[in-house]
Design a protein around this motif. Structure first.
Motif, short mmCIF file in Angstrom:
data_model
loop_
_atom_site.label_atom_id
_atom_site.label_comp_id
_atom_site.label_asym_id
_atom_site.label_seq_id
_atom_site.Cartn_x
_atom_site.Cartn_y
_atom_site.Cartn_z
N ALA A 198 22.44 55.10 46.92
CA ALA A 198 23.29 53.92 46.80
C ALA A 198 24.47 54.02 47.75
O ALA A 198 24.90 53.00 48.32
CB ALA A 198 23.76 53.77 45.36
N VAL A 199 25.02 55.21 47.93
CA VAL A 199 26.14 55.38 48.85
C VAL A 199 25.74 54.97 50.26
O VAL A 199 26.42 54.17 50.93
CB VAL A 199 26.64 56.85 48.84
N GLU A 200 24.61 55.50 50.73
CA GLU A 200 24.17 55.18 52.10
C GLU A 200 23.78 53.72 52.24
O GLU A 200 24.21 53.04 53.19
CB GLU A 200 22.98 56.08 52.47
N ASP A 201 23.00 53.20 51.30
CA ASP A 201 22.53 51.82 51.41
C ASP A 201 23.68 50.82 51.31
O ASP A 201 23.70 49.81 52.02
CB ASP A 201 21.51 51.54 50.32
N ALA A 202 24.64 51.08 50.41
CA ALA A 202 25.76 50.14 50.25
C ALA A 202 26.64 50.12 51.50
O ALA A 202 27.12 49.05 51.89
CB ALA A 202 26.59 50.53 49.02
N ILE A 203 26.85 51.27 52.12
CA ILE A 203 27.66 51.30 53.34
C ILE A 203 26.96 50.53 54.45
O ILE A 203 27.59 49.75 55.18
CB ILE A 203 27.91 52.76 53.76
N ILE A 204 25.65 50.73 54.59
CA ILE A 204 24.91 49.99 55.62
C ILE A 204 24.99 48.48 55.39
O ILE A 204 25.26 47.70 56.31
CB ILE A 204 23.43 50.45 55.64
N ALA A 205 24.80 48.06 54.13
CA ALA A 205 24.83 46.63 53.83
C ALA A 205 26.22 46.04 54.08
O ALA A 205 26.34 44.95 54.66
CB ALA A 205 24.42 46.41 52.37
N GLU A 206 27.27 46.74 53.67
CA GLU A 206 28.62 46.22 53.86
C GLU A 206 29.02 46.23 55.33
O GLU A 206 29.68 45.30 55.81
CB GLU A 206 29.61 47.02 53.01
#
Length: 624
Positions: free
Chosen positions: A321-329
């Motif tokens: 979730a940390v990696e995916d959320a940073i990419i999305a934001e």
């Protein structure tokens, strides 16, 4: 005012001011009316008890169910462990990330009250049963700092290479929300107990390849603070509150804004979790709820010196979730800026399986929190002798532990890291290894004598992992699905299986079947040895003559395959045809008695190689 004795809690319970069952029920953002003494629980109606809470589904099971659903729908999905390396950078743009990690300290009491702390992920205890008057902000109650909470906090800060401050102070952070009964949170904003730390990340930690051989992440400060209540959402905009978590001691670790790739951010959170667990500072990891992360994300065009406006993504509960959320934001902010828009400072959320962050609220600044020194709490003085004592008893930290696993036990770097990262698996491995070495009569693993240690590691990681990933559902005595296979396979039983396998008393297939029997709880009384005896599972190897006869039978008619061996011997091929040898050995195992029963693959390969080199090549010498 004198502290309210614990014995007084009974009086509050009897008067209905506190409860040992049920939760405070709130409509969305209502004012809480006074509680009638006649009511025995925090609920909307004294005659209608709150409905039972829905069962908590572990994060691992949620991910597993989502993967199954995606597979059935035909939707594309990434394979397990596949790194999203092509999403680490965007040409023309720079990403900057700062992280705030909250971890629940491993202490028996809350930060400012003697109430006991619930373990992270402990959902079976009744709501509102582990609270003291101060936890509920009952008028007249005051905070009483629990000095024992300092021990794991200092260990955590030392593991992060921080400088322990001899004097630290507590502040009040004011905000009004139903999960904070006092209207403020006690934290250490201005004078934290630790500053100026760092964590070094290596490629084996999972950093982005573009970050090179190592990355050093600066830790601005580490502070102690109290946790909030747990909100349980119900239908019709109704929420229940469980105050067991109020006042649970946390450490908040705040990094410098020095991370520039999403994978490295996830690697940092993973490394911090490993560090805290290695020094016994926190109760559990992200999957069990003992650690959560907030990430601050900003982007700017390449060449610009000033950082962009940051947004904060709250309460991320997994490394993915940390990696995916940073990419999305990051991608959202770039799209806004490229369209001529402006990034607003705000707090955003992330849901499991999402592809976009969502707005939660406008970002509150420091003025909104109205920080002020807490007038009821004095300074915390930490002696240098305590810091030296704790620093000298830290034990082995993760990087050193990985080196030991590789050097002393012969594990690969990947397996060593996997043992470190899996919750409780390192301790399980050492327990299995200790019992196995006792049975083998080995005092310790030495270089060159590591086969049994590698065998134990492979089974603790890979074979146990297959049990957890299998489609078959196994439940414990309470009817709860078992997700951690090690909890169902005792160390002694796995060690016994591996002992017989290492001694070649049983085959690998029998060993795997026995482990399944232990996992399902179907082993006969008397344990693994009795199971082998009762079913006559002992390995009885065939004779050398039988190996030779089977090898000759398999080679018959394989002239085309034999040509590869002849060409290698004649120097016309540089690589030994190991694949063709494996092909013949496989046919040999299938041609043996009862599909290979009584045959050792290593012996089969030895005999097959000898027959080819000593019999069949000489017969065919000179034939192309």
């Amino acid at each position: 005012m004198a502290r309210i004795p614990t014995a007084e809690l009974s009086r509050y319970l009897l008067n209905g001011q506190l409860t040992r069952r049920g939760c405070l029920r709130l409509r969305k953002y209502p004012l809480v009316p006074p509680i009638s003494p006649s009511r025995r629980a925090f609920s909307a109606s004294p005659s209608t008890p709150p409905p039972p809470e829905p069962p908590v589904i572990p994060l691992r099971k949620q991910l597993k169910d989502q993967a199954k659903a995606a597979k059935l729908s035909g939707a594309p999905h990434n394979k397990k462990n596949k790194k999203n390396t092509d999403n680490q950078t965007v040409p023309g743009w720079d990403l900057t990330v700062g992280i705030e990690i909250h971890a629940q300290l491993n202490t028996p009491h809350k930060l400012f009250s003697p109430a006991s702390t619930p373990s992270a992920g402990e959902d079976a205890i009744p709501p509102n049963t582990r609270v003291a008057p101060f936890d509920l902000a009952i008028p007249g109650s005051q905070p009483l700092f629990q000095p024992t909470t300092l021990i794991p906090a200092i260990r955590a800060a030392l593991a992060l290479n921080c400088e322990i401050q001899p004097i630290s102070r507590f502040d009040r952070k004011h905000y009004f929300h139903w999960d904070q009964p006092a209207g403020y949170q006690i934290t250490q904003y201005y004078h934290p107990f630790a500053r100026s730390g760092s964590v070094t990340l290596l490629p084996r930690d999972g950093i982005a390849p573009d970050d090179g051989p190592s990355v050093e992440i600066g830790i601005k400060q580490v502070q102690m603070e109290q946790d909030t209540a747990k909100t349980l959402a119900q239908p019709n905009s109704t929420h229940y509150l469980d105050f067991n978590r109020v006042g649970v001691p946390l450490v908040e670790m705040i990094t410098e804004p020095c991370i520039h790739r999403p994978a490295t951010a996830a690697a940092f959170v993973r490394k911090v979790q490993m560090l805290l667990k290695s020094v016994d500072a926190c109760t559990s990891g992200m999957e069990q709820g003992g650690l959560r992360a907030d990430v601050n994300v900003s982007v700017k065009r390449e060449g610009e010196t000033r950082l962009g406006t940051r947004t904060e993504i709250k309460n991320l509960s997994s490394f993915k979730a940390v990696e995916d959320a940073i990419i999305a934001e990051r991608d959202r902010q770039i799209a806004v800026l490229e369209a001529g828009g402006k990034i607003e400072g705000e707090t955003r959320g992330w849901s499991l399986g999402s592809t976009e962050t969502r707005r939660l609220r406008g970002k509150e600044g420091e003025v909104d929190y109205r920080y002020m020194p807490d007038p009821d709490l004095g300074p915390v003085v930490i002696g240098e002798d305590l810091v030296e004592r704790l620093g000298g008893t830290m034990g082995t930290l993760p990087d050193e532990e990985v080196e030991v696993l590789m050097r002393a036990y012969g594990l690969s770097e990947r397996d060593a890291m996997a043992l470190m990262q899996m919750e409780g698996r390192m301790e399980y491995f050492y327990g299995v290894l200790e019992e196995l070495e006792r049975m083998l009569g080995v005092t310790a693993s030495k270089e060159g004598e590591q086969k049994h240690a590698i065998l134990a590691a492979n089974w603790c990681l890979h074979e146990l992992g297959k049990l957890a990933e299998a489609e078959e559902v196994v439940v414990d005595n309470a009817g709860v699905e078992v997700l951690d296979a090690s909890s169902r396979v005792p160390e002694q039983d796995l060690a016994a299986i591996l002992f017989y396998l290492h001694q070649k008393n049983i085959t690998a297939k029998v060993a795997k079947d026995l482990m399944w029997d232990v996992f399902r709880g179907t082993v006969v009384t008397g344990g693994v040895t009795e199971q082998i005896e009762s079913q006559d599972l002992w390995y009885k190897e065939i004779s050398e003559e039988q190996y030779i006869a089977i090898a000759d039978e398999v080679i018959e008619g394989q002239e085309k395959v034999l040509q590869d061996f002849i060409r290698f011997k004649q120097g016309k091929s540089k690589a030994y045809p190991q694949g063709k040898l494996g092909f013949l050995v496989g046919k040999m195992m299938r041609a043996g008695p009862e599909q290979g029963k009584g045959m050792d693959p290593a012996s089969a390969e030895r005999v097959m190689r000898a027959r080819i080199e000593e019999v069949y090549i000489p017969r065919s010498e000179g034939v192309e």
